[in-house]
Structure formats: C-alpha cells, structure tokens
Write a protein that holds these residues in place. Structure first.
Motif, PDB file in Angstrom:
ATOM      1  N   GLN A 113       0.837  -1.190   0.000  1.00 15.43           N
ATOM      2  CA  GLN A 113       0.000   0.000   0.000  1.00 15.43           C
ATOM      3  C   GLN A 113       0.878   1.248   0.000  1.00 15.43           C
ATOM      4  O   GLN A 113       2.097   1.155   0.132  1.00 15.43           O
ATOM      5  N   THR A 114       0.237   2.422  -0.130  1.00 16.08           N
ATOM      6  CA  THR A 114       0.900   3.724  -0.034  1.00 16.08           C
ATOM      7  C   THR A 114       2.084   3.826  -0.981  1.00 16.08           C
ATOM      8  O   THR A 114       3.245   3.878  -0.576  1.00 16.08           O
ATOM      9  N   LEU A 115       1.780   3.855  -2.263  1.00 15.91           N
ATOM     10  CA  LEU A 115       2.780   3.929  -3.319  1.00 15.91           C
ATOM     11  C   LEU A 115       3.147   5.396  -3.567  1.00 15.91           C
ATOM     12  O   LEU A 115       2.266   6.231  -3.714  1.00 15.91           O
ATOM     13  N   ARG A 116       4.466   5.711  -3.624  1.00 14.57           N
ATOM     14  CA  ARG A 116       4.888   7.090  -3.880  1.00 14.57           C
ATOM     15  C   ARG A 116       6.183   7.131  -4.687  1.00 14.57           C
ATOM     16  O   ARG A 116       7.153   6.461  -4.342  1.00 14.57           O
ATOM     17  N   PHE A 117       6.207   7.965  -5.735  1.00 16.78           N
ATOM     18  CA  PHE A 117       7.430   8.244  -6.475  1.00 16.78           C
ATOM     19  C   PHE A 117       8.350   9.125  -5.635  1.00 16.78           C
ATOM     20  O   PHE A 117       7.887  10.040  -4.946  1.00 16.78           O
ATOM     21  N   ALA A 118       9.660   8.895  -5.732  1.00 16.53           N
ATOM     22  CA  ALA A 118      10.626   9.839  -5.197  1.00 16.53           C
ATOM     23  C   ALA A 118      10.624  11.088  -6.074  1.00 16.53           C
ATOM     24  O   ALA A 118      10.269  11.025  -7.256  1.00 16.53           O
ATOM     25  N   PRO A 119      11.019  12.250  -5.540  1.00 14.84           N
ATOM     26  CA  PRO A 119      11.043  13.470  -6.354  1.00 14.84           C
ATOM     27  C   PRO A 119      11.894  13.355  -7.608  1.00 14.84           C
ATOM     28  O   PRO A 119      11.600  14.017  -8.613  1.00 14.84           O
ATOM     29  N   ASP A 120      12.942  12.496  -7.583  1.00 17.88           N
ATOM     30  CA  ASP A 120      13.777  12.351  -8.776  1.00 17.88           C
ATOM     31  C   ASP A 120      13.118  11.512  -9.860  1.00 17.88           C
ATOM     32  O   ASP A 120      13.643  11.389 -10.979  1.00 17.88           O
ATOM     33  N   GLY A 121      11.955  10.910  -9.561  1.00 18.82           N
ATOM     34  CA  GLY A 121      11.200  10.138 -10.543  1.00 18.82           C
ATOM     35  C   GLY A 121      11.775   8.778 -10.868  1.00 18.82           C
ATOM     36  O   GLY A 121      11.255   8.078 -11.731  1.00 18.82           O
ATOM     37  N   LYS A 122      12.824   8.367 -10.158  1.00 19.44           N
ATOM     38  CA  LYS A 122      13.489   7.114 -10.469  1.00 19.44           C
ATOM     39  C   LYS A 122      13.102   5.968  -9.540  1.00 19.44           C
ATOM     40  O   LYS A 122      13.159   4.803  -9.933  1.00 19.44           O
ATOM     41  N   ALA A 165       6.286  11.020   3.478  1.00 16.80           N
ATOM     42  CA  ALA A 165       6.809  11.855   2.397  1.00 16.80           C
ATOM     43  C   ALA A 165       8.240  11.449   2.066  1.00 16.80           C
ATOM     44  O   ALA A 165       8.906  10.746   2.840  1.00 16.80           O
ATOM     45  N   TRP A 166       8.703  11.896   0.907  1.00 18.73           N
ATOM     46  CA  TRP A 166      10.115  11.822   0.539  1.00 18.73           C
ATOM     47  C   TRP A 166      10.774  13.152   0.880  1.00 18.73           C
ATOM     48  O   TRP A 166      10.150  14.212   0.805  1.00 18.73           O
ATOM     49  N   SER A 167      12.068  13.125   1.206  1.00 19.63           N
ATOM     50  CA  SER A 167      12.831  14.371   1.277  1.00 19.63           C
ATOM     51  C   SER A 167      13.015  14.883  -0.148  1.00 19.63           C
ATOM     52  O   SER A 167      12.953  14.116  -1.117  1.00 19.63           O
ATOM     53  N   LEU A 168      13.258  16.169  -0.301  1.00 22.83           N
ATOM     54  CA  LEU A 168      13.337  16.768  -1.631  1.00 22.83           C
ATOM     55  C   LEU A 168      14.505  16.225  -2.450  1.00 22.83           C
ATOM     56  O   LEU A 168      14.445  16.201  -3.680  1.00 22.83           O
ATOM     57  N   ASP A 169      15.566  15.772  -1.767  1.00 21.17           N
ATOM     58  CA  ASP A 169      16.713  15.221  -2.495  1.00 21.17           C
ATOM     59  C   ASP A 169      16.580  13.725  -2.766  1.00 21.17           C
ATOM     60  O   ASP A 169      17.511  13.104  -3.283  1.00 21.17           O
ATOM     61  N   SER A 170      15.445  13.147  -2.420  1.00 23.47           N
ATOM     62  CA  SER A 170      15.146  11.722  -2.646  1.00 23.47           C
ATOM     63  C   SER A 170      16.053  10.781  -1.860  1.00 23.47           C
ATOM     64  O   SER A 170      16.116   9.591  -2.168  1.00 23.47           O
ATOM     65  N   GLN A 171      16.716  11.280  -0.828  1.00 25.69           N
ATOM     66  CA  GLN A 171      17.659  10.459  -0.075  1.00 25.69           C
ATOM     67  C   GLN A 171      17.112   9.964   1.258  1.00 25.69           C
ATOM     68  O   GLN A 171      17.743   9.134   1.918  1.00 25.69           O
ATOM     69  N   ARG A 172      15.941  10.455   1.660  1.00 23.00           N
ATOM     70  CA  ARG A 172      15.340   9.983   2.911  1.00 23.00           C
ATOM     71  C   ARG A 172      13.842   9.791   2.720  1.00 23.00           C
ATOM     72  O   ARG A 172      13.186  10.540   1.994  1.00 23.00           O
ATOM     73  N   VAL A 173      13.318   8.771   3.394  1.00 21.66           N
ATOM     74  CA  VAL A 173      11.885   8.532   3.431  1.00 21.66           C
ATOM     75  C   VAL A 173      11.380   8.950   4.808  1.00 21.66           C
ATOM     76  O   VAL A 173      11.922   8.506   5.830  1.00 21.66           O
ATOM     77  N   ILE A 188      14.108   7.762   7.432  1.00 27.19           N
ATOM     78  CA  ILE A 188      14.917   6.574   7.149  1.00 27.19           C
ATOM     79  C   ILE A 188      15.858   6.924   6.006  1.00 27.19           C
ATOM     80  O   ILE A 188      15.428   7.335   4.927  1.00 27.19           O
ATOM     81  N   ASP A 189      17.147   6.792   6.269  1.00 25.32           N
ATOM     82  CA  ASP A 189      18.160   7.121   5.282  1.00 25.32           C
ATOM     83  C   ASP A 189      18.144   6.097   4.154  1.00 25.32           C
ATOM     84  O   ASP A 189      18.202   4.886   4.398  1.00 25.32           O
ATOM     85  N   ARG A 190      18.079   6.578   2.919  1.00 25.59           N
ATOM     86  CA  ARG A 190      17.981   5.668   1.779  1.00 25.59           C
ATOM     87  C   ARG A 190      19.234   4.808   1.574  1.00 25.59           C
ATOM     88  O   ARG A 190      19.117   3.596   1.353  1.00 25.59           O
ATOM     89  N   PRO A 191      20.442   5.363   1.648  1.00 23.37           N
ATOM     90  CA  PRO A 191      21.622   4.521   1.397  1.00 23.37           C
ATOM     91  C   PRO A 191      21.846   3.418   2.419  1.00 23.37           C
ATOM     92  O   PRO A 191      22.200   2.288   2.064  1.00 23.37           O
ATOM     93  N   ASN A 192      21.656   3.719   3.723  1.00 23.52           N
ATOM     94  CA  ASN A 192      22.042   2.728   4.737  1.00 23.52           C
ATOM     95  C   ASN A 192      20.917   2.289   5.672  1.00 23.52           C
ATOM     96  O   ASN A 192      21.131   1.447   6.546  1.00 23.52           O
ATOM     97  N   GLY A 193      19.721   2.854   5.536  1.00 18.96           N
ATOM     98  CA  GLY A 193      18.600   2.433   6.373  1.00 18.96           C
ATOM     99  C   GLY A 193      18.625   2.965   7.787  1.00 18.96           C
ATOM    100  O   GLY A 193      17.815   2.554   8.617  1.00 18.96           O
ATOM    101  N   GLU A 194      19.493   3.905   8.086  1.00 17.05           N
ATOM    102  CA  GLU A 194      19.560   4.473   9.437  1.00 17.05           C
ATOM    103  C   GLU A 194      18.293   5.266   9.727  1.00 17.05           C
ATOM    104  O   GLU A 194      17.813   6.041   8.895  1.00 17.05           O
TER     105      GLU A 194
END
Length: 207
Positions: A113-122, A165-173, A188-194
């Motif tokens: 559920q709760t599907l969302r694109f990151a701001p970078d669209g990728k 929400a996504w952060s504007l730089d698409s690096q955090r959820v 939640i940090d995208r690269p390492n899950g912190e």
C-alpha cells in the motif's frame, strides 16, 4: 499559502467534475501540474484531461488496480495491481501518463500500500508486509528502482512505519510510527537504512 491551497482545491474540483458520469470512483489522484487526473473505477485505471475531460484507459487489460500515484513532473504514473489467488499478492507497475510503455516494476507476495514516487522520478516507495503463521505481521518500507530491483529499507527496525513523504533530495523517506510510547515522525536514510527521530512527537494518534 491560503490562495495556493484554494487554487489547488479549485483544480481538484474541476478535475472531478470533468470525469465521466459513473456510479463510484475508488480513487482520484490529480497530477502535480494540475492538468490531468488519474482515477480508478472498479479496478480499472484511467486518466482524464482537466481542460476538456477527454479520458483514456491505462493498462486496459488490468481489472484489479487499487492505488495510483504521480511522478513529481506529472509525466509518469505508478500503480498497484492485486493478483488473483488464495494469498495476497500485488504487482507494481508504471507507465507514461498517456498509458504508453507500461512496465512491471515489482511483484510481491503479501500486502502492499501507499505507493509514492521519489522526487527524482526514479524510485518508488511502498509499504508492504507478508502475513505468515511463523512470523509476526511486520510492515516495512520497500524501495523499487528503475531496473525493478526491490530493497527493504530498515528491515530489522521493530516498528510499523506508515509512509508520509520523501525528502526533496530523494535520499530519505519520512514515516510516522509509534516509537516507545509516543507516535513520532522519523526519517529513514535511503543509502544505509539508518533511522533518525525528527524533532516532533505526537501525544495523540498521528494517523
């Protein structure tokens, strides 16, 4: 800010008024640029133009669509399509807004559920969980990249995240979850899950 909100409300009202006469709309999602509206009726996904109400089907062979979201540039859609069977299962699809080039991005066993694109669209984020007789029901954030690779974010975190929400730089959820005794906003940090608690707590239910 009030004027912008009113303008957005007017666009939504105009978009809904432009839809075909139907008995029940399951979901409506207006594009970020305000020119199109995606809507689901009885599991079928369509997109209509706000300016003239002209509509077209997206993935016309699919009859079990239940959630749709737009990319930030209004050029692409992503949606969930439930699969038939004794156990819950869903696929994540995306396409151009005109319905061309549909691509299956992922296939999951369990709930999503709760599907969302990151701001970078990728990247697409979704919350999903598998109900099992041997494991506790544990929703996790899952990220799906352009190649269809799915990765659970902070898989071992013992909380039930709900996407915010996504952060504007698409690096955090950004999610909401109960942490200790209070409900909180967390990143939640995208690269390492912190997981990082944001400087605000709710004394009542944030949902």
């Amino acid at each position: 800010a009030i004027t912008s909100f009113a303008s957005a409300q007017d666009r939504v009202a105009a978009a809904i008024d432009s839809l075909p006469a139907i008995k029940h709309i399951d979901q409506v999602a207006i594009s970020p640029d305000g020119t199109q509206v995606a809507y689901i009726v009885e599991g079928e996904l369509s997109v209509a133009s706000v300016s003239d109400g002209a509509s077209h089907r997206v993935a016309p062979d699919q009859k079990t669509v239940r959630e749709v979201t737009w990319s930030a540039d209004s050029r692409h859609l992503a949606w969930l399509c439930d699969q038939a069977g004794d156990k819950p299962a869903a696929q994540v699809w995306s396409s151009a807004s005109d319905g061309s080039d549909p691509v299956q991005r992922a296939s999951f066993q369990g709930y999503a559920q709760t599907l969302r694109f990151a701001p970078d669209g990728k990247t697409i984020a979704t919350t999903r969980a598998v109900r099992s007789p041997t494991e506790l029901f544990h929703p996790t954030m899952t990220l799906i990249d352009e190649q269809g690779n799915a990765r659970e974010l902070a898989k071992d975190w013992d909380r039930w995240p709900d996407f915010a929400a996504w952060s504007l730089d698409s690096q955090r959820v950004i999610v909401t979850a109960y942490d200790d005794v209070n409900a909180a906003c967390l990143a939640i940090d995208r690269p390492n899950g912190e997981v990082t608690r944001l400087p605000h707590e709710y004394t009542t239910d944030p949902y």
